[in-house]
Design a protein around this motif. Structure first.
Motif, PDB file in Angstrom:
ATOM      1  N   ALA A  56       0.851  -1.274   0.181  1.00  0.00           N
ATOM      2  CA  ALA A  56      -0.211  -0.129   0.054  1.00  0.00           C
ATOM      3  C   ALA A  56       0.768   1.326   0.003  1.00  0.00           C
ATOM      4  O   ALA A  56       0.437   2.089  -0.698  1.00  0.00           O
ATOM      5  CB  ALA A  56      -0.914  -0.193   1.124  1.00  0.00           C
ATOM      6  N   ALA A  57       1.820   1.245   0.831  1.00  0.00           N
ATOM      7  CA  ALA A  57       2.701   2.345   0.762  1.00  0.00           C
ATOM      8  C   ALA A  57       3.347   2.893  -0.319  1.00  0.00           C
ATOM      9  O   ALA A  57       3.541   3.885  -0.898  1.00  0.00           O
ATOM     10  CB  ALA A  57       3.700   2.416   2.200  1.00  0.00           C
ATOM     11  N   LYS A  58       3.987   1.734  -0.994  1.00  0.00           N
ATOM     12  CA  LYS A  58       4.631   1.913  -2.224  1.00  0.00           C
ATOM     13  C   LYS A  58       3.905   2.277  -3.530  1.00  0.00           C
ATOM     14  O   LYS A  58       4.232   2.814  -4.368  1.00  0.00           O
ATOM     15  CB  LYS A  58       5.395   0.646  -2.634  1.00  0.00           C
ATOM     16  CG  LYS A  58       6.593   0.544  -1.642  1.00  0.00           C
ATOM     17  CD  LYS A  58       7.276  -1.154  -2.464  1.00  0.00           C
ATOM     18  CE  LYS A  58       8.748  -1.275  -1.470  1.00  0.00           C
ATOM     19  NZ  LYS A  58       9.425  -2.468  -1.937  1.00  0.00           N
ATOM     20  N   VAL A 108       3.972   8.839   2.620  1.00  0.00           N
ATOM     21  CA  VAL A 108       2.504   8.540   3.296  1.00  0.00           C
ATOM     22  C   VAL A 108       2.356   8.381   4.727  1.00  0.00           C
ATOM     23  O   VAL A 108       3.398   8.115   5.201  1.00  0.00           O
ATOM     24  CB  VAL A 108       1.833   7.277   2.414  1.00  0.00           C
ATOM     25  CG1 VAL A 108       1.804   7.526   0.880  1.00  0.00           C
ATOM     26  CG2 VAL A 108       2.669   6.109   2.832  1.00  0.00           C
ATOM     27  N   TYR A 109       1.159   8.217   5.307  1.00  0.00           N
ATOM     28  CA  TYR A 109       1.114   8.397   6.533  1.00  0.00           C
ATOM     29  C   TYR A 109       0.962   6.828   6.800  1.00  0.00           C
ATOM     30  O   TYR A 109       0.422   5.984   6.258  1.00  0.00           O
ATOM     31  CB  TYR A 109      -0.299   9.022   7.175  1.00  0.00           C
ATOM     32  CG  TYR A 109      -0.130  10.502   6.966  1.00  0.00           C
ATOM     33  CD1 TYR A 109       0.655  11.161   7.866  1.00  0.00           C
ATOM     34  CD2 TYR A 109      -1.202  10.955   6.081  1.00  0.00           C
ATOM     35  CE1 TYR A 109       0.897  12.759   7.582  1.00  0.00           C
ATOM     36  CE2 TYR A 109      -1.145  12.419   6.049  1.00  0.00           C
ATOM     37  CZ  TYR A 109      -0.129  13.192   6.768  1.00  0.00           C
ATOM     38  OH  TYR A 109      -0.128  14.666   6.721  1.00  0.00           O
ATOM     39  N   PHE A 110       1.511   6.295   8.059  1.00  0.00           N
ATOM     40  CA  PHE A 110       1.546   5.095   8.507  1.00  0.00           C
ATOM     41  C   PHE A 110       0.933   5.305  10.045  1.00  0.00           C
ATOM     42  O   PHE A 110       1.575   5.972  10.769  1.00  0.00           O
ATOM     43  CB  PHE A 110       2.897   4.323   8.829  1.00  0.00           C
ATOM     44  CG  PHE A 110       2.517   2.840   9.125  1.00  0.00           C
ATOM     45  CD1 PHE A 110       2.421   2.017   8.252  1.00  0.00           C
ATOM     46  CD2 PHE A 110       2.915   2.520  10.617  1.00  0.00           C
ATOM     47  CE1 PHE A 110       2.209   0.481   8.657  1.00  0.00           C
ATOM     48  CE2 PHE A 110       2.723   1.518  11.085  1.00  0.00           C
ATOM     49  CZ  PHE A 110       2.220   0.331  10.181  1.00  0.00           C
ATOM     50  N   PHE A 111      -0.330   4.741  10.224  1.00  0.00           N
ATOM     51  CA  PHE A 111      -0.970   4.967  11.621  1.00  0.00           C
ATOM     52  C   PHE A 111      -1.075   3.572  12.436  1.00  0.00           C
ATOM     53  O   PHE A 111      -1.687   2.555  11.673  1.00  0.00           O
ATOM     54  CB  PHE A 111      -2.476   5.618  11.348  1.00  0.00           C
ATOM     55  CG  PHE A 111      -3.118   5.771  12.605  1.00  0.00           C
ATOM     56  CD1 PHE A 111      -2.913   7.037  13.038  1.00  0.00           C
ATOM     57  CD2 PHE A 111      -3.809   4.986  13.182  1.00  0.00           C
ATOM     58  CE1 PHE A 111      -3.678   7.558  14.036  1.00  0.00           C
ATOM     59  CE2 PHE A 111      -4.530   5.370  14.316  1.00  0.00           C
ATOM     60  CZ  PHE A 111      -4.417   6.704  14.734  1.00  0.00           C
ATOM     61  N   ALA A 112      -0.522   3.381  13.519  1.00  0.00           N
ATOM     62  CA  ALA A 112      -0.523   2.358  14.333  1.00  0.00           C
ATOM     63  C   ALA A 112      -1.821   2.395  15.002  1.00  0.00           C
ATOM     64  O   ALA A 112      -1.923   3.140  15.992  1.00  0.00           O
ATOM     65  CB  ALA A 112       0.576   2.205  15.273  1.00  0.00           C
TER      66      ALA A 112
END
Length: 365
Positions: free
Chosen positions: A82-84, A114-118
């Motif tokens: 998704a991030a890529k 991009v945002y990565f949300f834990a």
């Protein structure tokens, strides 16, 4: 309108999909699951596209952000994909079952811009927010010790689900990571952890291979201590976090859905959830869980309690607001900058290593 893709169409995926339908300015655009027929039914019910592969979902132009709700050991591949592909990532807890995988996911998102949300849900429980505010106000003075307990009894199941398999869920240690996360939220990355654990009673048909009793002794960076007990071998189970300060204490009593402050000014009670109805529903949930020996918790198609749906809604709205505005409240920054996920998994990895070595393990910055 923010289009979301959901990877993993089980219990948690259903909660998030239902919340997207209620949240202004959002919609479910696509869904994927390793069980195509389940994904198809999930998507058709909500007017979304059914993707045949993770790559197809992540390349969908109508998808701006991806929610990952697959089993715990399978977050890495969809998160990186998704991030890529330039999609923001909302990843269910635990982010991964190792520090290395967690860091790779976070680093990939940062590199892609991009945002990565834990998705560490305890941050969005009203009672936890109350306790943090009380600590910050000096209501109990300097925090010295934390005692956390999350125990219950689970009998044999009709079938062994993925949550009972340590290679998939990480066992109780990783799957029930909320209290370890809360310790890190309140006291930062600990200095060391010493853990013991084993499977005491869950053998044979309907049982998994996870440790059913785990005990952690933790040295905090400020010089104090924490303890954590988790597992499913406890007929007299409980669920609480006690915060002991120099001038008072705070009890987060999840089982009775109340927060209690005690200091030199007396005692004061606060709601754990948003209102009394949700508090009572939470209390009843523990009673039911004990009565059915854990057989009815968190399965696909199961009706979600309103208190849990509220927490999930607040969490997803926080993420969606970040996407839309680029801003976040300081208290949620650790969920976005990787520190919450990395600190928590360091503790869990350290505990796993400690159980194997039967020695304390230092946690490096």
């Amino acid at each position: 309108m923010t289009g979301y893709g959901i990877i993993g169409c089980g219990y948690a995926g259903g909660i998030h999909a239902d919340n997207l339908a209620k949240m202004p300015g959002t919609r479910l655009a696509a869904a994927f699951d390793t069980d195509y027929e389940r994904a198809k039914a999930f998507a058709q019910e909500r007017g979304a596209y059914t993707a045949s592969t993770i790559e197809e979902l992540c390349s969908n132009r109508e998808v701006e952000a991806v929610i990952i709700t697959t089993p715990n050991n399978s977050h890495r591949i969809p998160a990186i994909c998704a991030a890529k592909a330039g999609k923001h990532v909302f990843c269910e807890k635990p982010v991964a079952l190792s520090f290395e995988d967690t860091k790779e996911m976070i680093d990939t998102a940062e590199k892609a811009g991009v945002y990565f949300f834990a998705a560490h849900t305890t941050n969005f429980i009203r009672g936890v927010q109350t306790a943090k505010a009380l600590l910050a106000s000096g209501a109990v003075g300097e925090l010295l010790m934390i005692e956390a307990v999350h125990t219950d009894w689970a009998g044999p199941q009709k079938f062994t689900g993925w949550k009972q398999r340590k290679d998939i869920s990480g066992g109780h240690l990783y799957h029930h990571m909320h209290e370890a996360d809360l310790i890190c939220q309140l006291a930062g990355l600990p200095v060391s952890v010493y853990a013991n654990g084993k499977n005491l009673v869950h053998y044979g048909a309907g049982c998994g291979d996870e440790e059913d009793a785990i005990f952690l002794n933790i040295e905090l960076s400020g010089g104090g201590f924490a303890s954590l007990t988790i597992g499913s071998a406890f007929h007299l189970g409980d669920h609480f976090v006690k915060l002991q300060g120099k001038t008072g204490g705070i009890l987060l009593d999840f089982k009775n859905s109340v927060v209690r402050l005690e200091n030199d000014q007396g005692e004061k009670l606060y709601s754990m959830q948003e209102n009394e109805e949700e508090d009572e529903e939470r209390r009843n949930g523990y009673r039911k869980h004990k009565a059915d020996a854990g057989k009815g918790f968190g399965k696909p198609g199961m009706k979600t309690s309103s208190w849990m749906s509220t927490i999930f809604y607040k969490e997803l709205k926080c993420f969606n607001d970040i996407i839309r505005t680029g801003n976040t409240a300081p208290e949620y920054e650790p969920l976005l900058d990787g520190s919450a996920a990395l600190n928590c998994v360091k503790v869990l990895d350290g505990a796993r290593e400690s159980m194997a070595l039967r020695l304390p393990v230092r946690l490096e910055e």
